[in-house]
Design an enzyme around this catalytic site. Structure first.
Site, mmCIF file in Angstrom:
data_model
loop_
_atom_site.group_PDB
_atom_site.id
_atom_site.type_symbol
_atom_site.label_atom_id
_atom_site.label_comp_id
_atom_site.label_asym_id
_atom_site.label_seq_id
_atom_site.Cartn_x
_atom_site.Cartn_y
_atom_site.Cartn_z
ATOM 1 N N ASP A 81 0.864 -1.283 0.054
ATOM 2 C CA ASP A 81 0.031 -0.103 0.033
ATOM 3 C C ASP A 81 1.062 1.276 0.058
ATOM 4 O O ASP A 81 1.904 1.460 0.900
ATOM 5 C CB ASP A 81 -0.984 -0.084 1.243
ATOM 6 N N HIS A 82 0.343 2.367 -0.773
ATOM 7 C CA HIS A 82 0.888 3.519 -0.725
ATOM 8 C C HIS A 82 2.585 3.520 -1.151
ATOM 9 O O HIS A 82 3.226 4.251 -0.079
ATOM 10 C CB HIS A 82 0.795 4.424 0.403
ATOM 11 N N HIS A 205 -9.830 4.850 -0.755
ATOM 12 C CA HIS A 205 -9.011 4.958 0.411
ATOM 13 C C HIS A 205 -10.045 6.079 1.210
ATOM 14 O O HIS A 205 -10.483 6.982 0.873
ATOM 15 C CB HIS A 205 -7.727 5.654 0.056
ATOM 16 N N GLY A 206 -9.809 5.730 2.863
ATOM 17 C CA GLY A 206 -10.508 6.667 3.565
ATOM 18 C C GLY A 206 -11.940 6.641 3.535
ATOM 19 O O GLY A 206 -12.535 7.640 3.515
ATOM 20 N N ALA A 207 -12.663 5.352 3.693
ATOM 21 C CA ALA A 207 -14.116 5.279 3.964
ATOM 22 C C ALA A 207 -14.605 5.558 5.246
ATOM 23 O O ALA A 207 -15.602 5.355 5.626
ATOM 24 C CB ALA A 207 -14.483 4.033 3.101
#
Length: 277
Positions: A81-82, A205-207
């Protein structure tokens, strides 16, 4: 079993559901995510990524995640990830990761395209699928709260990005942020335009903290992978804090770790049932 190929995300996209991708930093979290996948009989992705390596040694966390995936009784992918470092991405591909994300979203467009295209070449040579990101998802994925939204993904630029890079999935910025933000709301109209412009599955991303109905609408609009981190951290910490007073006298660290693992597993199960079916 360790997931192979793009089927795990492409099938989700076709079926109108989303695969849960869950951040892991240690043994207990890896065990909890795999156990939840086995409990629900749904595929899961273990996020063992660049920010996680700041806490856990890269080689040790990668071996732990890959071993757990290989011996799981359900389909488990291991996802970088990232990542912003192509050498690190290459290392994870060669280690056996099933998918990787190259995050050039904070770079100028042309630089993002070039870096992501390089990542695609590295990964595809080993049969590993690649996620790119266009737009700016605000916040730090490890600790953020109350973050403002960043620059949103432009649909037409997204089409160009996918075409030029060859990515297998695209992470978008449509009002989402890393961590909890009570003011975050998804721009579903923009998401629909992106869906029309690109053919690859979309990633959110970021839910964290978003209304469940809003996330379900996003899934219907093509989001086929949802990254989950903040809820897991909160579940782990709340459970550990609740258990700690009764465990301190006996120095029962195992009891604290067990409580955290059970809480994370339950959170993952709830998320999978909400978004994975």
């Amino acid at each position: 079993m360790l997931s192979q190929g793009t089927a795990v995300i492409s099938n989700a996209s076709v079926d109108g559901r989303a695969v849960g991708a869950f951040a892991t930093y240690n043994l207990e979290q890896v065990e909890a995510v795999v156990a939840a996948g086995e409990q629900t009989e749904l595929p899961v992705l273990l996020l063992a990524g660049s920010s996680h390596f700041r806490h856990a040694n890269r080689r040790l966390l990668a071996v732990l995640a890959l071993t757990a995936a290989e011996h799981a009784r359900t389909e488990v992918g291991v996802h970088l990830d990232h990542c912003r470092d192509l050498d690190e991405l290459r290392w994870c591909v060669e280690a056996g990761y099933s998918s990787v994300m190259y995050d050039g979203s904070h770079d100028p467009f042309e630089q993002n395209v070039a870096g992501t295209a390089d990542a695609v070449r590295i990964a595809h040579d080993r049969g590993v699928w690649v996620e790119g990101e266009l737009g700016a998802v605000g916040g730090d994925e490890d600790v953020s709260t109350g973050v403002r939204t960043g620059a949103m993904t432009d649909p037409q630029q997204a089409a160009e990005f996918v075409d030029r890079t060859g990515v297998d999935a695209l992470a978008v910025a449509v009002g989402n942020v890393h961590g909890f933000s009570p003011d975050a709301r998804l721009d579903l109209e923009r998401l629909a335009e992106i869906r029309q412009a690109v053919s690859v599955p979309l990633v959110l991303h970021g839910a964290s903290g978003l209304p469940a109905e809003e996330v379900r609408k996003a899934i219907k609009l093509g989001v086929a992978k949802i990254n989950v981190n903040a809820e897991l951290r909160r579940a782990y910490l709340d459970a550990a804090a609740a258990a700690l007073p009764d465990l301190v006298e006996g120095a029962d660290a195992v009891g604290m770790w067990r409580a955290g693992r059970q809480a994370v597993q339950q959170q993952v199960v709830e998320t999978l049932l909400a978004y994975g079916t």
